[in-house]
Write a protein that holds these residues in place. Sequence first.
Motif, PDB file in Angstrom:
ATOM      1  N   LYS A 169       0.805  -1.223   0.000  1.00 44.18           N
ATOM      2  CA  LYS A 169       0.000   0.000   0.000  1.00 44.18           C
ATOM      3  C   LYS A 169       0.837   1.272   0.000  1.00 44.18           C
ATOM      4  N   TYR A 170       2.031   1.214   0.582  1.00 42.76           N
ATOM      5  CA  TYR A 170       2.812   2.434   0.760  1.00 42.76           C
ATOM      6  C   TYR A 170       4.147   2.370   0.015  1.00 42.76           C
ATOM      7  N   ASN A 171       4.621   3.541  -0.384  1.00 43.87           N
ATOM      8  CA  ASN A 171       5.943   3.629  -0.995  1.00 43.87           C
ATOM      9  C   ASN A 171       7.016   3.586   0.085  1.00 43.87           C
ATOM     10  N   LEU A 172       8.136   2.972  -0.248  1.00 39.31           N
ATOM     11  CA  LEU A 172       9.249   2.912   0.687  1.00 39.31           C
ATOM     12  C   LEU A 172       9.994   4.239   0.702  1.00 39.31           C
ATOM     13  N   LYS A 173      10.713   4.485   1.795  1.00 42.68           N
ATOM     14  CA  LYS A 173      11.551   5.671   1.880  1.00 42.68           C
ATOM     15  C   LYS A 173      12.716   5.546   0.901  1.00 42.68           C
ATOM     16  N   ALA A 174      13.352   6.668   0.608  1.00 44.93           N
ATOM     17  CA  ALA A 174      14.468   6.666  -0.338  1.00 44.93           C
ATOM     18  C   ALA A 174      15.545   5.683   0.089  1.00 44.93           C
ATOM     19  N   ASN A 175      15.807   5.626   1.379  1.00 41.81           N
ATOM     20  CA  ASN A 175      16.719   4.624   1.930  1.00 41.81           C
ATOM     21  C   ASN A 175      15.884   3.428   2.381  1.00 41.81           C
ATOM     22  N   SER A 179      12.889   2.145   6.010  1.00 37.71           N
ATOM     23  CA  SER A 179      11.541   1.586   6.062  1.00 37.71           C
ATOM     24  C   SER A 179      11.523   0.258   6.811  1.00 37.71           C
ATOM     25  N   VAL A 180      12.539  -0.567   6.574  1.00 40.92           N
ATOM     26  CA  VAL A 180      12.644  -1.830   7.309  1.00 40.92           C
ATOM     27  C   VAL A 180      12.811  -1.558   8.801  1.00 40.92           C
TER      28      VAL A 180
END
Length: 262
Positions: A169-175, A179-180
């Motif tokens: 559902k969501y986009n991950l952060k640039a790094n 997000s993990v």
Amino acid sequence: MRILDTQIISYALKGKSDLPKTKNSISSISANEFLLVQGENLVQASYYVPLLSRYRMGKMFGFSEEQDYSNHKLRIGHPFSKRSTDQIILYFGYQFPTIVEYGSLAISMLINKKVLGLFDEAIQFLPKTKRKKIRKRYDFLLDNDVQCVPLTKQSVAVALTLFQEFIEKYNLKANFRNSVNDILILASAIDSSVALMTDDLLLKEFSSDKYQVPITQENNFSVIDFSDCDAIVKKIRSESKGYINKGWQARFRNYGHKLITA
């Protein structure tokens, strides 16, 4: 008890906000972020904090269990080996790069037991400016009696399940690792059945939409409360036992846990 995410601790260190007047703790993930253990390399650490039990047993340098860590001679210029600490290897198949999280148990022990000397030894080889910065942060945790919660087999299993649902559902952060980290911190709160205080709007939205847990605002931060949600916590733990993605695995070394998959 509450688990505070990394941003909350960072704001308090800089004097931008006060720590909650509760029994505060952080995930070992936040500790490794805050203390700059995690670097740009996903499978290496900036420095390695040895497991206190191994160190005390004399397997490395022959120190006795009664060793006074505040007085022993520092190993200047010689970092500890990655083999001296615990490791959690997270495999994401072909979707994402492999991540190795070092020292979840080790850093928790040093914070909770307030072992200053051994921590100093772990960072002694670093440049002076970076070493002083890290030590200031470590002192901040100890001075404020912040406890550290290590990752467990169950919390990692929960995290793998949550992360699979999150990326749908969501986009991950640039790094990607950030997000993990966020999901691992959330999983630690869930597995411990406590509230998570966070400044992350995505975690707030994800938790609210997925599980309808109580969420309140305190000093402009969100408090996602899993402390009185036994049914929800059991549901999440139950879901984590299933195979969400067979290409994803977690392996524990120096942890006492075998392979888990999700």
